[in-house]
Design a protein around this motif. Structure first.
Motif, PDB file in Angstrom:
ATOM      1  N   LYS A   1      12.752   2.443 -12.417  1.00 60.64           N
ATOM      2  CA  LYS A   1      12.126   3.615 -11.812  1.00 60.64           C
ATOM      3  C   LYS A   1      10.609   3.620 -11.879  1.00 60.64           C
ATOM      4  CE  LYS A   1      12.938   6.306 -15.993  1.00 60.64           C
ATOM      5  NZ  LYS A   1      13.587   7.456 -16.545  1.00 60.64           N
ATOM      6  N   ARG A   2       9.996   2.657 -12.554  1.00 57.79           N
ATOM      7  CA  ARG A   2       8.545   2.671 -12.729  1.00 57.79           C
ATOM      8  C   ARG A   2       7.876   1.565 -11.929  1.00 57.79           C
ATOM      9  NH1 ARG A   2       7.430   6.520 -15.662  1.00 57.79           N
ATOM     10  NH2 ARG A   2       5.358   6.092 -16.406  1.00 57.79           N
ATOM     11  N   CYS A   3       6.725   1.918 -11.353  1.00 57.62           N
ATOM     12  CA  CYS A   3       5.905   0.970 -10.598  1.00 57.62           C
ATOM     13  C   CYS A   3       4.542   0.851 -11.269  1.00 57.62           C
ATOM     14  CB  CYS A   3       5.708   1.450  -9.159  1.00 57.62           C
ATOM     15  SG  CYS A   3       7.188   1.393  -8.160  1.00 57.62           S
TER      16      CYS A   3
ATOM     17  N   LYS B   1       9.304   8.525   1.023  1.00 57.79           N
ATOM     18  CA  LYS B   1       9.175   7.754  -0.208  1.00 57.79           C
ATOM     19  C   LYS B   1       9.156   6.269   0.136  1.00 57.79           C
ATOM     20  CE  LYS B   1      12.784   9.707  -1.753  1.00 57.79           C
ATOM     21  NZ  LYS B   1      13.494  10.736  -1.207  1.00 57.79           N
ATOM     22  N   ILE B   2       8.485   5.469  -0.686  1.00 62.35           N
ATOM     23  CA  ILE B   2       8.385   4.037  -0.400  1.00 62.35           C
ATOM     24  C   ILE B   2       9.736   3.354  -0.591  1.00 62.35           C
ATOM     25  CG2 ILE B   2       5.946   3.910  -1.030  1.00 62.35           C
ATOM     26  CD1 ILE B   2       6.883   2.566  -3.662  1.00 62.35           C
ATOM     27  N   ASN B   3       9.916   2.231   0.094  1.00 59.21           N
ATOM     28  CA  ASN B   3      11.122   1.428  -0.042  1.00 59.21           C
ATOM     29  C   ASN B   3      10.857   0.375  -1.109  1.00 59.21           C
ATOM     30  OD1 ASN B   3      13.358  -0.168   0.192  1.00 59.21           O
ATOM     31  ND2 ASN B   3      13.296  -0.293   2.423  1.00 59.21           N
ATOM     32  N   THR B   4      11.510   0.510  -2.254  1.00 64.74           N
ATOM     33  CA  THR B   4      11.248  -0.393  -3.377  1.00 64.74           C
ATOM     34  C   THR B   4      11.740  -1.814  -3.122  1.00 64.74           C
ATOM     35  OG1 THR B   4      13.285   0.348  -4.417  1.00 64.74           O
ATOM     36  CG2 THR B   4      11.249   1.437  -5.096  1.00 64.74           C
TER      37      THR B   4
ATOM     38  N   ARG C   1       0.840  -1.187   0.000  1.00 65.39           N
ATOM     39  CA  ARG C   1       0.000   0.000   0.000  1.00 65.39           C
ATOM     40  C   ARG C   1       0.885   1.250   0.000  1.00 65.39           C
ATOM     41  NH1 ARG C   1      -3.478   0.890   5.120  1.00 65.39           N
ATOM     42  NH2 ARG C   1      -1.483   1.615   5.828  1.00 65.39           N
ATOM     43  N   ALA C   2       0.487   2.241  -0.775  1.00 63.79           N
ATOM     44  CA  ALA C   2       1.219   3.507  -0.835  1.00 63.79           C
ATOM     45  C   ALA C   2       0.219   4.626  -1.139  1.00 63.79           C
ATOM     46  CB  ALA C   2       2.291   3.446  -1.911  1.00 63.79           C
ATOM     47  N   TYR C   3       0.729   5.836  -1.171  1.00 65.11           N
ATOM     48  CA  TYR C   3      -0.100   7.011  -1.462  1.00 65.11           C
ATOM     49  C   TYR C   3       0.584   7.837  -2.538  1.00 65.11           C
ATOM     50  CZ  TYR C   3      -2.258   5.696   2.929  1.00 65.11           C
ATOM     51  OH  TYR C   3      -2.882   4.999   3.911  1.00 65.11           O
ATOM     52  N   THR C   4      -0.226   8.542  -3.322  1.00 65.86           N
ATOM     53  CA  THR C   4       0.325   9.413  -4.356  1.00 65.86           C
ATOM     54  C   THR C   4      -0.560  10.645  -4.524  1.00 65.86           C
ATOM     55  OG1 THR C   4       1.145   9.525  -6.627  1.00 65.86           O
ATOM     56  CG2 THR C   4      -0.873   8.281  -6.288  1.00 65.86           C
ATOM     57  N   ASP C   5       0.099  11.733  -4.935  1.00 63.80           N
ATOM     58  CA  ASP C   5      -0.638  12.941  -5.313  1.00 63.80           C
ATOM     59  C   ASP C   5      -0.374  13.258  -6.784  1.00 63.80           C
ATOM     60  OD1 ASP C   5       2.004  13.721  -5.059  1.00 63.80           O
ATOM     61  OD2 ASP C   5       1.554  15.628  -4.083  1.00 63.80           O
ATOM     62  N   TYR C   6       0.063  12.265  -7.508  1.00 64.11           N
ATOM     63  CA  TYR C   6       0.367  12.411  -8.928  1.00 64.11           C
ATOM     64  C   TYR C   6      -0.936  12.426  -9.732  1.00 64.11           C
ATOM     65  CZ  TYR C   6       2.809  11.692 -13.333  1.00 64.11           C
ATOM     66  OH  TYR C   6       3.304  11.849 -14.599  1.00 64.11           O
TER      67      TYR C   6
ATOM     68  N   TYR D   1       6.975   9.178  -6.933  1.00 65.69           N
ATOM     69  CA  TYR D   1       5.665   9.762  -6.635  1.00 65.69           C
ATOM     70  C   TYR D   1       4.837   8.882  -5.695  1.00 65.69           C
ATOM     71  CZ  TYR D   1       6.708  12.964 -10.436  1.00 65.69           C
ATOM     72  OH  TYR D   1       7.293  13.908 -11.233  1.00 65.69           O
ATOM     73  N   LEU D   2       5.445   7.868  -5.109  1.00 64.35           N
ATOM     74  CA  LEU D   2       4.747   6.981  -4.179  1.00 64.35           C
ATOM     75  C   LEU D   2       5.297   7.197  -2.775  1.00 64.35           C
ATOM     76  CD1 LEU D   2       4.705   3.795  -6.404  1.00 64.35           C
ATOM     77  CD2 LEU D   2       2.773   5.287  -5.876  1.00 64.35           C
ATOM     78  N   TYR D   3       4.394   7.410  -1.806  1.00 68.30           N
ATOM     79  CA  TYR D   3       4.803   7.764  -0.445  1.00 68.30           C
ATOM     80  C   TYR D   3       4.203   6.786   0.566  1.00 68.30           C
ATOM     81  CZ  TYR D   3       4.593  11.892  -3.437  1.00 68.30           C
ATOM     82  OH  TYR D   3       4.676  12.735  -4.503  1.00 68.30           O
TER      83      TYR D   3
END
Length: 165
Positions: free
Chosen positions: A34-36, A68-71, A2-7, A51-53
Motif C-alpha cells: 500500500k505504500r509508494c 487514483k493511480i494504477n499501481t 508522474r502523479a499528484y497528491t494533496d496529502y 493519496y496519489l491521483y
C-alpha cells in the motif's frame, strides 16, 4: 511515473490535519502492498497509494471520478513492473509403486507426460500412483513447486481412478 497528491508532507512545512497544496510528484517505487516512495520538490518520502491521483485534484474529486493511480505501472525497488503472472509452468508426473518406501532406498520415477507415467504405473500393478507436480517460475525471479494436486491410482480395471487431495 508522474502523479499528484494533496496529502500534507511534513518535510515541506505542511501542517497535519490542514489542507495541503496539490503537488506534482514522481512515484519512484511501490512496495506491492500500500505504500509508494515518491519524490516531491526534492524531498523523498513515502505515502499510501490511495493519496496519489492521475490529475491535479483533491481527494474527494479523485475518489468520485476514480482518478487514483494504477499501481500496475509503478516499478518496484529492483526496477521491475509488478507481475504475478507466471513466466513458465512445467508439469511432470511422478510414479510411486504400491509398496513405495523411501526408507528402503526406493526412489519414484519421473515422467514428462501422463501417458508415459500411466503406462509405467500399470506395469507396476494395482495400487501404483501417478502424482502431478507443477513447477512455477515467476517473471520476478521467484517460484513455487506443488505436488499431489491430481493423483491417478491403478485399480482392478485398466482405467485410472482420479482423485484430488
Amino acid at each position: 511515473m508522474r502523479a499528484y497528491t494533496d496529502y500534507p508532507i511534513l518535510e515541506l512545512g505542511d501542517i497535519p490535519g490542514e489542507e495541503a497544496p496539490i503537488r506534482e510528484v514522481k512515484v519512484i517505487s511501490y512496495d506491492q502492498d500500500k505504500r509508494c516512495k515518491i519524490l516531491v520538490e526534492g524531498v523523498e518520502t513515502e505515502i499510501k497509494r490511495g493519496y496519489l491521483y492521475t490529475k491535479p485534484v483533491r481527494s474527494e474529486e479523485a475518489y468520485d471520478n476514480d482518478l487514483k493511480i494504477n499501481t500496475q505501472y509503478i516499478k518496484n525497488e529492483k526496477g521491475h513492473f509488478k507481475s504475478n503472472k507466471a513466466a513458465q509452468i512445467t508439469k511432470s508426473w511422478t510414479v510411486y509403486p504400491a509398496n513405495y518406501d523411501p526408507e528402503k532406498g526406493d526412489y519414484p520415477l519421473s515422467y514428462r507426460f501422463l501417458k508415459d507415467a500411466w503406462n509405467k504405473a500399470k506395469s507396476l500393478g494395482q495400487g501404483a500412483e501417478c502424482v502431478q507436480s507443477l513447477a512455477v517460475r515467476h517473471k520476478n525471479g521467484g517460484g513455487e513447486w506443488t505436488s499431489g494436486d491430481v493423483i491417478y491410482e491403478v485399480g482392478y480395471w485398466d482405467k485410472p481412478l482420479k482423485y484430488w487431495e
